[in-house]
Design a protein around this motif. Structure first.
Motif, PDB file in Angstrom:
ATOM      1  N   SER A 109       2.430   1.879  -3.484  1.00  0.00           N
ATOM      2  CA  SER A 109       1.452   2.461  -4.412  1.00  0.00           C
ATOM      3  C   SER A 109       1.180   3.919  -4.082  1.00  0.00           C
ATOM      4  O   SER A 109       1.057   4.766  -4.977  1.00  0.00           O
ATOM      5  CB  SER A 109       0.143   1.672  -4.359  1.00  0.00           C
ATOM      6  N   ASN A 128      -7.656   1.450   1.639  1.00  0.00           N
ATOM      7  CA  ASN A 128      -7.877   0.227   0.883  1.00  0.00           C
ATOM      8  C   ASN A 128      -9.290  -0.276   1.130  1.00  0.00           C
ATOM      9  O   ASN A 128     -10.019   0.237   1.982  1.00  0.00           O
ATOM     10  CB  ASN A 128      -6.822  -0.834   1.208  1.00  0.00           C
ATOM     11  N   SER A 180      -6.161   1.851  -7.872  1.00  0.00           N
ATOM     12  CA  SER A 180      -5.761   0.560  -8.433  1.00  0.00           C
ATOM     13  C   SER A 180      -6.612  -0.568  -7.876  1.00  0.00           C
ATOM     14  O   SER A 180      -7.188  -0.457  -6.784  1.00  0.00           O
ATOM     15  CB  SER A 180      -4.287   0.265  -8.111  1.00  0.00           C
ATOM     16  N   GLN A 240       3.734  -4.547 -10.089  1.00  0.00           N
ATOM     17  CA  GLN A 240       3.433  -4.873  -8.698  1.00  0.00           C
ATOM     18  C   GLN A 240       2.212  -5.798  -8.582  1.00  0.00           C
ATOM     19  O   GLN A 240       1.766  -6.118  -7.484  1.00  0.00           O
ATOM     20  CB  GLN A 240       3.156  -3.596  -7.905  1.00  0.00           C
ATOM     21  N   LEU A 286      -6.372  -4.694  -6.881  1.00  0.00           N
ATOM     22  CA  LEU A 286      -5.337  -5.629  -6.460  1.00  0.00           C
ATOM     23  C   LEU A 286      -5.938  -7.035  -6.331  1.00  0.00           C
ATOM     24  O   LEU A 286      -6.355  -7.437  -5.250  1.00  0.00           O
ATOM     25  CB  LEU A 286      -4.744  -5.193  -5.113  1.00  0.00           C
ATOM     26  N   LEU A 309       2.581  -0.076 -11.761  1.00  0.00           N
ATOM     27  CA  LEU A 309       1.508  -0.753 -11.044  1.00  0.00           C
ATOM     28  C   LEU A 309       1.366  -2.204 -11.500  1.00  0.00           C
ATOM     29  O   LEU A 309       1.234  -3.118 -10.681  1.00  0.00           O
ATOM     30  CB  LEU A 309       0.190  -0.009 -11.242  1.00  0.00           C
ATOM     31  N   THR A 312      -7.263   0.190  -3.912  1.00  0.00           N
ATOM     32  CA  THR A 312      -6.832   1.395  -3.212  1.00  0.00           C
ATOM     33  C   THR A 312      -7.587   2.591  -3.764  1.00  0.00           C
ATOM     34  O   THR A 312      -7.963   2.617  -4.943  1.00  0.00           O
ATOM     35  CB  THR A 312      -5.321   1.629  -3.362  1.00  0.00           C
ATOM     36  N   ALA A 360      -0.760  -4.981  -9.687  1.00  0.00           N
ATOM     37  CA  ALA A 360      -1.957  -4.158  -9.560  1.00  0.00           C
ATOM     38  C   ALA A 360      -2.483  -3.778 -10.935  1.00  0.00           C
ATOM     39  O   ALA A 360      -1.771  -3.869 -11.938  1.00  0.00           O
ATOM     40  CB  ALA A 360      -1.657  -2.903  -8.745  1.00  0.00           C
ATOM     41  N   THR A 402       0.835  -1.200   0.000  1.00  0.00           N
ATOM     42  CA  THR A 402       0.000   0.000   0.000  1.00  0.00           C
ATOM     43  C   THR A 402       0.865   1.243   0.000  1.00  0.00           C
ATOM     44  O   THR A 402       0.584   2.221  -0.715  1.00  0.00           O
ATOM     45  CB  THR A 402      -0.935  -0.002   1.224  1.00  0.00           C
TER      46      THR A 402
END
Length: 330
Positions: A54, A101, A129, A295, A131, A292, A259, A297, A51
């Motif tokens: 990001s 989140n 984003s 990661q 996840l 992103l 998020t 995401a 988190t």
């Protein structure tokens, strides 16, 4: 049928609450000169986690987009409530924002006594984003697919375990939703964080885990874990060979986290709209999208109304699951 009607009513009520908060006094104030000083982006978790990474990506790009300084301020503790309360009490002028989140908005209200009701304390600004999670198992487990895993679990109700990073978190709820969708009975083993859960999974001390792509991809690629499915609506670009749960034959089990940026209730709508547009533009930048995706995401900006509706739907859905599964936090 009654459950669905109640869920739809909850969605409408929560979306209406978000919309009402956005129309409080000062919402129509001009925002042409905003921002004129640094913006604080409050992150409810410690530096270095997913988190936080990001949030820092957003802060850097948003600062350039708005020609201002956006400073990440980590305020971990109490499951995110220290940060949430700080933002709820902040001056509603757009200079203090919460990087939240889905757990904070959709799950925590059902499990904890919160000082700040998310539906009333904030106005939605934008998603940033999605996840999705990955269902992973040890390579020593015989199941090579979701179908085989379900068959194995059905043959021995309660004998197989699923780990999580903690009771009441989104990965835990993913396991509960999976059980409800498949009709299997698993035993939940909560850990104090994702690291210990992952360690025991690789050692074969637990049978399965729902975790983020970022947490799992290295171990999957190294052959230390087997990925059976991703929980989002589409395959992950980082794991293109791993099917979705829908493709694996499990319907109504899409889960994951997301998020989003929130502002204190009463923030002028003109400022909210300006921030929302800038965040959507940031989420569409090629370099931001690339980072992103790396990661695990999925970039996903939104309008304030779209975020309000998503939060309301998710809160109603998780509320139903928590009640039906009789979940609680000790």
């Amino acid at each position: 049928m009654r459950t669905k009607q109640v869920a739809r009513l909850r969605v409408r009520m929560m979306a209406a609450a978000f919309a009402l908060a956005a129309t409080l006094p000062g919402a129509g104030r001009a925002a042409d000169d905003f921002p004129t000083r640094p913006i604080s982006l409050i992150v409810p978790f410690s530096p270095g986690g997913g988190t936080d990474i990001s949030a820092r990506l957003l802060a850097a790009a948003l600062g350039q987009q708005m020609n201002a300084s956006v400073v990440v301020d980590n305020r971990p503790g109490a499951g995110g409530q220290i940060a949430a309360d700080l933002v709820a009490r902040a001056t509603p002028d757009g200079y203090t924002l919460l990087f939240a989140n889905s757990g904070m908005l959709a799950i925590n209200p059902w499990l904890y006594k919160l000082h700040s009701d998310p539906a009333k304390a904030y106005v939605p600004v934008s998603l940033f984003s999605d996840l999705p999670f990955v269902l992973v198992v040890p390579t020593t487990l015989q199941a090579q697919s979701v179908a085989e895993l379900v068959a194995m679990a059905r043959s021995q109700p309660g004998a197989h375990t699923f780990a999580s990073s903690g009771t009441g978190g989104a990965p835990h709820l993913a396991g509960e939703i999976f059980q409800q969708a498949t009709g299997v009975q698993l035993t939940h083993v909560p850990y104090k964080g994702g690291g210990p859960a992952m360690t025991d999974l690789m050692a074969g001390r637990v049978d399965m885990l729902f975790a983020s792509v970022l947490e799992t991809v290295t171990y999957v690629n190294a052959g230390k874990l087997r990925a059976l499915a991703v929980t989002g609506p589409a395959r992950s670009p980082v794991m293109p060979d791993v099917p979705t749960l829908d493709e694996a034959g499990v319907s109504n089990a899409q889960t994951g986290s997301w998020t989003a940026v929130l502002a204190p209730a009463g923030t002028p709508q003109a400022i909210v709209d300006k921030l929302s547009l800038a965040i959507r533009q940031v989420a569409a930048l090629p370099d931001v999208k690339e980072k992103l995706v790396s990661q695990g995401a999925v970039p996903h900006g939104s309008t304030p109304q779209e975020l309000a509706e998503l939060a309301a739907r998710e809160r109603a859905r998780y509320g139903d699951i928590i009640k039906q599964r009789k979940l609680h936090v000790d």
